[in-house]
Enzyme design. Structure first.
Site, PDB file in Angstrom:
ATOM      1  N   CYS A  93       2.174   8.821   1.973  1.00  0.00           N
ATOM      2  CA  CYS A  93       1.056   7.932   1.611  1.00  0.00           C
ATOM      3  C   CYS A  93      -0.079   8.663   0.908  1.00  0.00           C
ATOM      4  O   CYS A  93      -1.026   8.018   0.451  1.00  0.00           O
ATOM      5  CB  CYS A  93       0.557   7.192   2.847  1.00  0.00           C
ATOM      6  SG  CYS A  93       1.853   6.156   3.522  1.00  0.00           S
ATOM      7  N   HIS A 387      -1.005  -2.056   1.463  1.00  0.00           N
ATOM      8  CA  HIS A 387      -0.810  -0.615   1.312  1.00  0.00           C
ATOM      9  C   HIS A 387       0.494  -0.307   0.572  1.00  0.00           C
ATOM     10  O   HIS A 387       1.514  -0.035   1.196  1.00  0.00           O
ATOM     11  CB  HIS A 387      -0.825   0.016   2.720  1.00  0.00           C
ATOM     12  CG  HIS A 387      -0.431   1.448   2.747  1.00  0.00           C
ATOM     13  ND1 HIS A 387      -0.835   2.370   1.809  1.00  0.00           N
ATOM     14  CD2 HIS A 387       0.331   2.155   3.642  1.00  0.00           C
ATOM     15  CE1 HIS A 387      -0.336   3.554   2.098  1.00  0.00           C
ATOM     16  NE2 HIS A 387       0.385   3.450   3.205  1.00  0.00           N
ATOM     17  N   CYS A 417      -3.956   9.323   5.850  1.00  0.00           N
ATOM     18  CA  CYS A 417      -2.926   9.937   6.699  1.00  0.00           C
ATOM     19  C   CYS A 417      -1.562   9.631   6.086  1.00  0.00           C
ATOM     20  O   CYS A 417      -1.439   8.719   5.275  1.00  0.00           O
ATOM     21  CB  CYS A 417      -2.993   9.344   8.111  1.00  0.00           C
ATOM     22  SG  CYS A 417      -2.719   7.566   8.118  1.00  0.00           S
TER      23      CYS A 417
HETATM   24  C1  LIG Z   1       4.008  -4.898  11.239  1.00  0.00           C
HETATM   25  C2  LIG Z   1       5.125  -5.446  10.361  1.00  0.00           C
HETATM   26  C3  LIG Z   1       6.498  -5.126  11.005  1.00  0.00           C
HETATM   27  C4  LIG Z   1       4.931  -6.958  10.284  1.00  0.00           C
HETATM   28  O1  LIG Z   1       5.840  -7.483   9.391  1.00  0.00           O
HETATM   29  P1  LIG Z   1       6.141  -9.039   9.315  1.00  0.00           P
HETATM   30  O2  LIG Z   1       6.645  -9.520  10.641  1.00  0.00           O
HETATM   31  O3  LIG Z   1       6.958  -9.283   8.119  1.00  0.00           O
HETATM   32  O4  LIG Z   1       4.682  -9.610   9.100  1.00  0.00           O
HETATM   33  P2  LIG Z   1       4.221 -11.080   8.760  1.00  0.00           P
HETATM   34  O5  LIG Z   1       3.280 -11.015   7.625  1.00  0.00           O
HETATM   35  O6  LIG Z   1       5.401 -11.990   8.636  1.00  0.00           O
HETATM   36  O7  LIG Z   1       3.364 -11.461  10.014  1.00  0.00           O
HETATM   37  C5  LIG Z   1       3.980 -11.821  11.262  1.00  0.00           C
HETATM   38  C6  LIG Z   1       3.184 -12.987  11.855  1.00  0.00           C
HETATM   39  O8  LIG Z   1       1.863 -12.523  12.121  1.00  0.00           O
HETATM   40  C7  LIG Z   1       0.927 -13.402  11.507  1.00  0.00           C
HETATM   41  N1  LIG Z   1      -0.222 -12.601  11.095  1.00  0.00           N
HETATM   42  C8  LIG Z   1      -0.199 -11.448  10.400  1.00  0.00           C
HETATM   43  N2  LIG Z   1      -1.452 -11.007  10.204  1.00  0.00           N
HETATM   44  C9  LIG Z   1      -2.279 -11.894  10.786  1.00  0.00           C
HETATM   45  C10 LIG Z   1      -3.695 -11.987  10.901  1.00  0.00           C
HETATM   46  N3  LIG Z   1      -4.495 -11.063  10.393  1.00  0.00           N
HETATM   47  N4  LIG Z   1      -4.207 -13.038  11.566  1.00  0.00           N
HETATM   48  C11 LIG Z   1      -3.407 -13.981  12.092  1.00  0.00           C
HETATM   49  N5  LIG Z   1      -2.050 -13.955  12.009  1.00  0.00           N
HETATM   50  C12 LIG Z   1      -1.505 -12.925  11.357  1.00  0.00           C
HETATM   51  C13 LIG Z   1       1.675 -13.999  10.336  1.00  0.00           C
HETATM   52  O9  LIG Z   1       1.125 -15.224   9.932  1.00  0.00           O
HETATM   53  C14 LIG Z   1       3.047 -14.166  10.904  1.00  0.00           C
HETATM   54  O10 LIG Z   1       3.075 -15.331  11.665  1.00  0.00           O
HETATM   55  P3  LIG Z   1       4.352 -16.306  11.660  1.00  0.00           P
HETATM   56  O11 LIG Z   1       5.481 -15.471  12.221  1.00  0.00           O
HETATM   57  O12 LIG Z   1       3.943 -17.436  12.537  1.00  0.00           O
HETATM   58  O13 LIG Z   1       4.582 -16.680  10.230  1.00  0.00           O
HETATM   59  C15 LIG Z   1       5.092  -4.849   8.930  1.00  0.00           C
HETATM   60  O14 LIG Z   1       3.948  -5.279   8.250  1.00  0.00           O
HETATM   61  C16 LIG Z   1       5.111  -3.340   8.993  1.00  0.00           C
HETATM   62  O15 LIG Z   1       6.177  -2.742   9.179  1.00  0.00           O
HETATM   63  N6  LIG Z   1       3.940  -2.698   8.845  1.00  0.00           N
HETATM   64  C17 LIG Z   1       3.790  -1.275   8.990  1.00  0.00           C
HETATM   65  C18 LIG Z   1       4.105  -0.596   7.723  1.00  0.00           C
HETATM   66  C19 LIG Z   1       4.070   0.873   7.906  1.00  0.00           C
HETATM   67  O16 LIG Z   1       4.646   1.445   8.803  1.00  0.00           O
HETATM   68  N7  LIG Z   1       3.385   1.489   7.017  1.00  0.00           N
HETATM   69  C20 LIG Z   1       3.258   2.890   7.005  1.00  0.00           C
HETATM   70  C21 LIG Z   1       1.870   3.180   7.314  1.00  0.00           C
HETATM   71  S1  LIG Z   1       1.393   4.632   6.514  1.00  0.00           S
END
Ligand SMILES: CC(C)(COP(=O)(O)OP(=O)(O)OC[C@H]1O[C@@H](n2cnc3c(N)ncnc32)[C@H](O)[C@@H]1OP(=O)(O)O)[C@@H](O)C(=O)NCCC(=O)NCCS
Length: 431
Positions: A93, A387, A417
């Site tokens: 990243c 991101h 990070c």
């Molecule tokens: C966390 C993660 C697994 C979620 O993925 P996802 O399940 O596809 O996420 P979604 O956008 O579909 O959100 C899941 C649910 O949460 C809800 N949601 C997400 N953000 C929200 C918020 N801020 N407020 C309210 N609801 C929220 C969505 O509406 C969705 O609801 P639904 O299932 O009823 O439709 C994914 O984003 C991820 O892997 N993130 C980490 C990435 C990472 O590791 N990056 C490296 C960092 S350096």
């Protein structure tokens, strides 16, 4: 060893595409497509003659097997002069930061005076691999002369060997995903679910306010999405200005379903996007009559043991960057800390303020200092904006420069990070 920061390196322009949840607006575009869009527009807006550019450096974390040197493909695909050499960097990243600091080093050594740097990522376009057994069979079949020989190469292939193998966002050393590593940090540092959700809410509220106020107009380009050009994307599509603590509290933990605290709401989402900056020596910018957005005063990379707290790398880089800049943490006015997870930001802040950590991990007698919550991520961060791994560092550098310009303040700090325990800190200055 003393470190010289002259000739100074100026950020003369910075731009990004709107960031989009992967699989949405840019679902059919590659990182290269996104990189080309941003670099073309950056050059057009800057008004700088492309013949001035001497190198292009670009970050990308999950490269395409068809165009592994995305940087050179951007030169060739945007009508930039073909004489511009270009190379790509991969540092998880911190890839766009690495592109920017490498470009900055070229300029401060006098090897170039005008360089484009940035990064792009498409998590909608990740290479899906075959299993090793099936890939070996394909290679072996391609070497056979007869049809029978070709078919024979697949004789030992079983249905399970046909299962696709997608890249994981996991450490190959620890086997843990980023989310699992962040869970570990939340538990070790006592970062509660409520604190994480509050931080995520702040990220969304601030990003929504910044978007509504037009604050991002100068750094976010509209994208008329190719090839049909019937969708115009003007703003990031992951910001939820209407989210609430109650809504966030209802979300289920993702990485440790039983005891975890990290949810889709307090983690950065999988995102597509690109960002780039145009760097010049201060003298060159002056000669072309350009007013820099800011200057790179110092930077430092560091790494921590991934088996410890994976995403604490910035804590180790920060004191080095501050020392190199000869600037104290309390003198910094604007801080942009990449938000991989709310738990990671809050853990970074905790360690930065801890005398115990300073003594045990950093070989310092005193804590690095306190991070003022009002100075950090004033226009939201990666949780709300998204991101795209390879691009985030360039987004943040531009945002800090613009914020310093807007407020007239002098010093900015960037921290990011990354996988592998890597972290970067960069000190920027307005004038
Ligand atoms: C966390 C993660 C697994 C979620 O993925 P996802 O399940 O596809 O996420 P979604 O956008 O579909 O959100 C899941 C649910 O949460 C809800 N949601 C997400 N953000 C929200 C918020 N801020 N407020 C309210 N609801 C929220 C969505 O509406 C969705 O609801 P639904 O299932 O009823 O439709 C994914 O984003 C991820 O892997 N993130 C980490 C990435 C990472 O590791 N990056 C490296 C960092 S350096």
């Amino acid at each position: 060893m003393t470190w010289q920061y002259t000739p100074r390196v100026a950020v003369v322009a910075g731009l990004r595409t709107p960031f989009a949840k992967s699989g949405t607006h840019y679902g059919h575009l590659s990182a290269l497509d996104l990189g080309k869009l941003v670099v073309s527009e950056l050059m057009q807006r800057s008004g700088v003659d492309p013949n001035e550019v001497q190198e292009l450096v670009f970050g990308n974390v999950i490269p395409s097997v068809k165009a592994p040197n995305i940087a050179r493909e951007i030169v060739l695909g945007t009508g930039l002069p073909r004489k511009i050499p270009a190379y790509s960097v991969s540092k998880a990243c911190t890839s766009a930061n690495q592109a920017i600091t490498a470009a900055s080093d070229m300029i401060s050594r006098g090897y170039a005076d005008t360089v484009i740097a940035g990064g792009a990522e498409s998590l909608s376009d990740v290479p899906i691999l075959f299993s090793k057994k099936f890939a070996d069979a394909l290679v072996s079949a391609s070497k056979q002369k007869s049809l029978a020989g070709r078919l024979g190469a697949f004789a030992k292939i079983r249905p399970k060997d046909l299962a696709p193998d997608a890249p994981a966002i996991a450490e190959s050393s620890t086997g843990l995903t980023m989310g699992e590593s962040a869970e570990k940090m939340a538990k070790a540092n006592g970062i509660t679910r409520e604190a994480q959700d509050r931080f995520a809410l702040q990220s969304h509220t601030r990003a929504a306010e910044a978007t509504a106020s037009g604050r991002f107009k100068s750094e976010v380009m509209p994208v008329i999405v190719p090839p049909s050009f019937d969708n115009i994307v003007e703003t990031d599509n992951l910001i939820r200005g209407d989210t609430t603590l109650e809504a966030l509290a209802k979300l289920k933990p993702v990485f440790d379903r039983k005891y975890g605290t990290i949810t889709a709401g307090n983690a950065s989402p999988l995102t597509d996007g690109a960002a780039a900056v145009l760097l010049m020596s201060e003298e060159k910018a002056k000669a072309l009559g350009l007013k820099p957005l800011g200057f790179i005063r110092s930077y430092a990379y560091a790494a921590t043991d991934p088996f410890d707290q994976l995403l604490q790398g910035p804590v180790f880089a920060l004191p080095i960057a501050l020392e190199r800049a000869k600037v104290k943490l309390e003198e910094i006015n604007v801080i942009e800390m990449h938000e991989a997870f709310a738990a990671q930001v809050l853990s970074n802040i905790q360690w930065i303020g801890s005398k115990k950590i300073a003594q045990e991990k950093l070989g310092r007698s005193q804590a690095i200092g306190e991070i003022d919550p009002e100075k950090i991520n004033r226009t939201g961060g990666s949780i709300a904006l998204g991101h795209p791994f390879g691009a985030t560092g360039a987004r943040i550098v531009t945002t800090v420069c613009n914020e310093l310009q807007r407020t007239g303040e002098q010093y900015g700090l960037v921290t990011v990070c990354a996988a592998g325990g890597i972290g970067v800190a960069m000190v920027l200055e307005r004038e």
